[in-house]
Design an enzyme around this catalytic site. Structure first.
Site, PDB file in Angstrom:
ATOM      1  N   GLU A   1     -80.657 -13.930  98.440  1.00 37.93           N
ATOM      2  CA  GLU A   1     -80.599 -12.837  97.469  1.00 37.93           C
ATOM      3  C   GLU A   1     -80.450 -13.362  96.036  1.00 37.93           C
ATOM      4  O   GLU A   1     -79.811 -14.385  95.801  1.00 37.93           O
ATOM      5  CB  GLU A   1     -79.380 -11.958  97.754  1.00 37.93           C
ATOM      6  CG  GLU A   1     -79.433 -11.262  99.078  1.00 37.93           C
ATOM      7  CD  GLU A   1     -78.183 -10.434  99.340  1.00 37.93           C
ATOM      8  OE1 GLU A   1     -78.129  -9.816 100.396  1.00 37.93           O
ATOM      9  OE2 GLU A   1     -77.268 -10.436  98.485  1.00 37.93           O
TER      10      GLU A   1
ATOM     11  N   CYS B   1     -65.153 -16.271 103.469  1.00 36.42           N
ATOM     12  CA  CYS B   1     -64.226 -15.372 102.760  1.00 36.42           C
ATOM     13  C   CYS B   1     -64.245 -14.006 103.432  1.00 36.42           C
ATOM     14  O   CYS B   1     -65.309 -13.478 103.764  1.00 36.42           O
ATOM     15  CB  CYS B   1     -64.617 -15.260 101.287  1.00 36.42           C
ATOM     16  SG  CYS B   1     -64.583 -16.839 100.433  1.00 36.42           S
TER      17      CYS B   1
ATOM     18  N   CYS C   1     -66.376 -10.908 102.131  1.00 38.43           N
ATOM     19  CA  CYS C   1     -67.755 -11.181 101.700  1.00 38.43           C
ATOM     20  C   CYS C   1     -68.733 -11.082 102.873  1.00 38.43           C
ATOM     21  O   CYS C   1     -68.521 -11.689 103.919  1.00 38.43           O
ATOM     22  CB  CYS C   1     -67.798 -12.572 101.077  1.00 38.43           C
ATOM     23  SG  CYS C   1     -69.457 -13.172 100.749  1.00 38.43           S
TER      24      CYS C   1
ATOM     25  N   GLU D   1     -71.738 -21.295  98.675  1.00 34.48           N
ATOM     26  CA  GLU D   1     -70.758 -21.966  97.809  1.00 34.48           C
ATOM     27  C   GLU D   1     -71.535 -23.077  97.079  1.00 34.48           C
ATOM     28  O   GLU D   1     -71.943 -24.071  97.706  1.00 34.48           O
ATOM     29  CB  GLU D   1     -69.621 -22.536  98.669  1.00 34.48           C
ATOM     30  CG  GLU D   1     -68.792 -23.644  98.047  1.00 34.48           C
ATOM     31  CD  GLU D   1     -68.172 -23.275  96.704  1.00 34.48           C
ATOM     32  OE1 GLU D   1     -67.353 -22.367  96.671  1.00 34.48           O
ATOM     33  OE2 GLU D   1     -68.515 -23.928  95.687  1.00 34.48           O
TER      34      GLU D   1
ATOM     35  N   SER E   1     -63.294 -18.646  91.713  1.00 35.39           N
ATOM     36  CA  SER E   1     -63.071 -17.395  92.430  1.00 35.39           C
ATOM     37  C   SER E   1     -61.647 -17.463  93.005  1.00 35.39           C
ATOM     38  O   SER E   1     -61.423 -18.028  94.066  1.00 35.39           O
ATOM     39  CB  SER E   1     -64.126 -17.281  93.534  1.00 35.39           C
ATOM     40  OG  SER E   1     -64.073 -16.043  94.141  1.00 35.39           O
ATOM     41  N   LEU E   2     -60.679 -16.921  92.274  1.00 33.96           N
ATOM     42  CA  LEU E   2     -59.258 -17.112  92.630  1.00 33.96           C
ATOM     43  C   LEU E   2     -58.764 -16.011  93.576  1.00 33.96           C
ATOM     44  O   LEU E   2     -58.323 -16.288  94.682  1.00 33.96           O
ATOM     45  CB  LEU E   2     -58.414 -17.159  91.358  1.00 33.96           C
ATOM     46  CG  LEU E   2     -56.953 -17.548  91.536  1.00 33.96           C
ATOM     47  CD1 LEU E   2     -56.805 -18.955  92.092  1.00 33.96           C
ATOM     48  CD2 LEU E   2     -56.179 -17.427  90.218  1.00 33.96           C
ATOM     49  N   ASN E   3     -58.786 -14.792  93.118  1.00 33.73           N
ATOM     50  CA  ASN E   3     -58.634 -13.602  93.983  1.00 33.73           C
ATOM     51  C   ASN E   3     -57.268 -13.352  94.593  1.00 33.73           C
ATOM     52  O   ASN E   3     -57.107 -12.351  95.303  1.00 33.73           O
ATOM     53  CB  ASN E   3     -59.670 -13.619  95.120  1.00 33.73           C
ATOM     54  CG  ASN E   3     -61.075 -13.716  94.579  1.00 33.73           C
ATOM     55  OD1 ASN E   3     -61.350 -13.192  93.508  1.00 33.73           O
ATOM     56  ND2 ASN E   3     -61.949 -14.398  95.286  1.00 33.73           N
TER      57      ASN E   3
ATOM     58  N   ASN F   1     -65.973  -4.043  95.759  1.00 34.19           N
ATOM     59  CA  ASN F   1     -67.127  -3.181  96.004  1.00 34.19           C
ATOM     60  C   ASN F   1     -67.157  -2.880  97.513  1.00 34.19           C
ATOM     61  O   ASN F   1     -67.685  -3.659  98.287  1.00 34.19           O
ATOM     62  CB  ASN F   1     -68.381  -3.951  95.542  1.00 34.19           C
ATOM     63  CG  ASN F   1     -69.641  -3.116  95.606  1.00 34.19           C
ATOM     64  OD1 ASN F   1     -69.596  -1.937  95.924  1.00 34.19           O
ATOM     65  ND2 ASN F   1     -70.768  -3.744  95.307  1.00 34.19           N
TER      66      ASN F   1
ATOM     67  N   CYS G   1     -72.802  -9.691  96.899  1.00 32.48           N
ATOM     68  CA  CYS G   1     -73.387 -10.850  97.566  1.00 32.48           C
ATOM     69  C   CYS G   1     -73.522 -10.647  99.076  1.00 32.48           C
ATOM     70  O   CYS G   1     -72.553 -10.353  99.757  1.00 32.48           O
ATOM     71  CB  CYS G   1     -72.471 -12.026  97.261  1.00 32.48           C
ATOM     72  SG  CYS G   1     -72.708 -13.449  98.269  1.00 32.48           S
TER      73      CYS G   1
HETATM   74  S1  SF4 Z   1     -70.617 -16.611  99.277  1.00 34.42           S
HETATM   75 FE1  SF4 Z   1     -68.800 -16.938  97.987  1.00 34.42          FE
HETATM   76  S2  SF4 Z   1     -67.441 -15.219  98.474  1.00 34.42           S
HETATM   77 FE2  SF4 Z   1     -68.978 -15.328 100.100  1.00 34.42          FE
HETATM   78  S3  SF4 Z   1     -68.050 -16.585 101.735  1.00 34.42           S
HETATM   79 FE3  SF4 Z   1     -69.208 -17.959 100.406  1.00 34.42          FE
HETATM   80  S4  SF4 Z   1     -67.761 -18.723  98.875  1.00 34.42           S
HETATM   81 FE4  SF4 Z   1     -66.838 -16.909  99.853  1.00 34.42          FE
END
Ligand code: SF4
Length: 381
Positions: A119, A143, A146, A189, A243-245, A319, A362
């Site tokens: 994407e 994650c 995601c 990643e 990307s801390l979160n 989201n 994503c």
């Molecule tokens: S694309 Fe980004 S948010 Fe999704 S699993 Fe991989 S590192 Fe985590």
């Protein structure tokens, strides 16, 4: 499959050991001409007895003029065009699906040569565009919030497949506008595909091609600390986003398994060592999830964690999708969280999601499509 955390550790050790030699490791010869940097293409022309400026001409055709056939490269002699066609492919990506949002965003599912899909999202602005690109098919990081993480890692993209997303999206940009920013925040990643990432940035930044400035290329990582250190040592000319979160290891490890290997302290230590250029800042992305990460106590902890770092915080309201386990926070939580950071002197913006009506987060388009039953076929599992 998603890599178990033990394998991520192994990968870290292996790659760290390999660091000094990785630039010299012989690569498999690719036929995709977009896999080559300008220097590599000049080297190839040298083997054919041609001067280096031929590589610059080809770069202009590929990246400034969007050539779709070697025959279009009319400032090269016909025999040279034929030679290029014998040795290379243009590596064009297919358009499996393109969705247009009411806000003007375009979401692409690009088809790769092996039938896999990735994407990209093109986000318009008054004068310019931002393109979010993918670096892997799927992702090993797993994650919890995601969609791409649910796919596991299928494979790495090549540099040409990364650059190809910019080439294809650029065809949809109106006359007089341009893609000003490229953000590596799509599927995958980026630092887990380090070599291809660095090469793709090299190609994208080339003056004879797109000519992106270092300030306009942003790499977002979930926190692969060894690769983050390579990124610093190699002086890759790009902005860094983390990307801390979460503000505690307990919550972050639950949301992002990578935290079990490199926790918040280890990640922030690497960030403190990271050379931040004049007028730049590290961006910390922070997803606000109702009841998980949106408490004002998190805001106060975040200020303490980031104290002394040259940084800004990008707050991203979650989201939510119909099957996600998490909820978007109420607007007043978002505003209160931002206010708490600003009052304590931490620069904080809220990123309002573009393209919500077209599954712009994503992985939603590709993973969502894989789950949808296809006519005459069993549902993907
Ligand atoms: S694309 Fe980004 S948010 Fe999704 S699993 Fe991989 S590192 Fe985590």
């Amino acid at each position: 499959m998603t890599l178990p955390i033990e394998q991520l550790q192994e990968q870290g050790r292996e790659d760290t050991h390999d660091h000094a030699h990785r630039a010299r490791r012989p690569q498999a010869v690719s036929r995709n001409i977009k896999d080559r940097t300008l220097a590599e293409l000049a080297e190839w022309f040298a083997t054919q007895g041609e001067p280096p400026f031929r590589a610059r001409q080809v770069f202009q055709w590929l990246y400034q003029r969007g050539a779709t056939d070697f025959e279009q490269m009319t400032n090269l002699a016909k025999p040279l065009r034929r030679l290029l066609a014998e040795h290379f492919e243009l590596g064009a990506l297919g358009r499996a699906r393109v969705l247009r949002s009411a806000d003007g965003s375009l979401k692409y599912a690009f088809a790769l040569a092996d039938g896999r899909e990735v994407e990209s999202v093109l986000m318009p602005n008054a004068t310019h565009h931002t393109l979010c690109v993918s670096t892997q098919v799927g992702c090993a990081m797993g994650c919890d919030f995601c969609m791409t993480g649910r796919m596991g890692l299928v494979r790495n993209l090549t540099p040409g497949e990364i650059v190809g997303q910019v080439v294809e999206a650029a065809r949809d940009v109106d006359e007089g506008k341009f893609i000003r920013n490229v953000v590596f925040m799509g599927m995958g990643e980026p630092l887990h595909n380090y070599r291809a990432l660095v090469k793709a940035i090299d190609i994208l930044r080339e003056d004879m091609g797109f000519g992106f400035s270092a300030r306009r290329v942003t790499v977002s990582t979930s926190g692969l600390v060894p690769q983050l250190r390579w990124f610093a040592q190699d002086r890759v000319r790009a902005q860094l986003a983390i990307s801390l979160n979460a503000t505690t290891d307990a919550v972050r490890s639950r949301l992002m398994p990578v935290n079990r290997r490199w926790n918040i302290a280890a990640l922030l230590e690497a960030c403190r060592e990271f050379p931040v250029e004049h007028r730049s800042r590290i961006t910390f992305e922070y997803i606000l999830i109702q009841g998980v990460t949106d408490d004002l106590a998190d805001a106060r902890r975040l200020v303490k964690l980031l104290h002394g770092l040259k940084c800004k915080v990008n707050l991203i309201p979650f989201n939510a999708t119909p099957d996600s386990a998490y909820q978007a926070p109420p607007l007043e939580h978002v505003q209160a969280f931002q206010q708490a950071l600003l009052e304590r002197g931490l620069l904080a913006t809220v990123r309002l999601s573009k393209g919500q009506d077209i599954q712009a987060a994503c992985g939603q388009l590709v993973v969502g499509e894989r789950r949808r039953p296809l006519p005459g076929r069993h549902p993907a599992t």
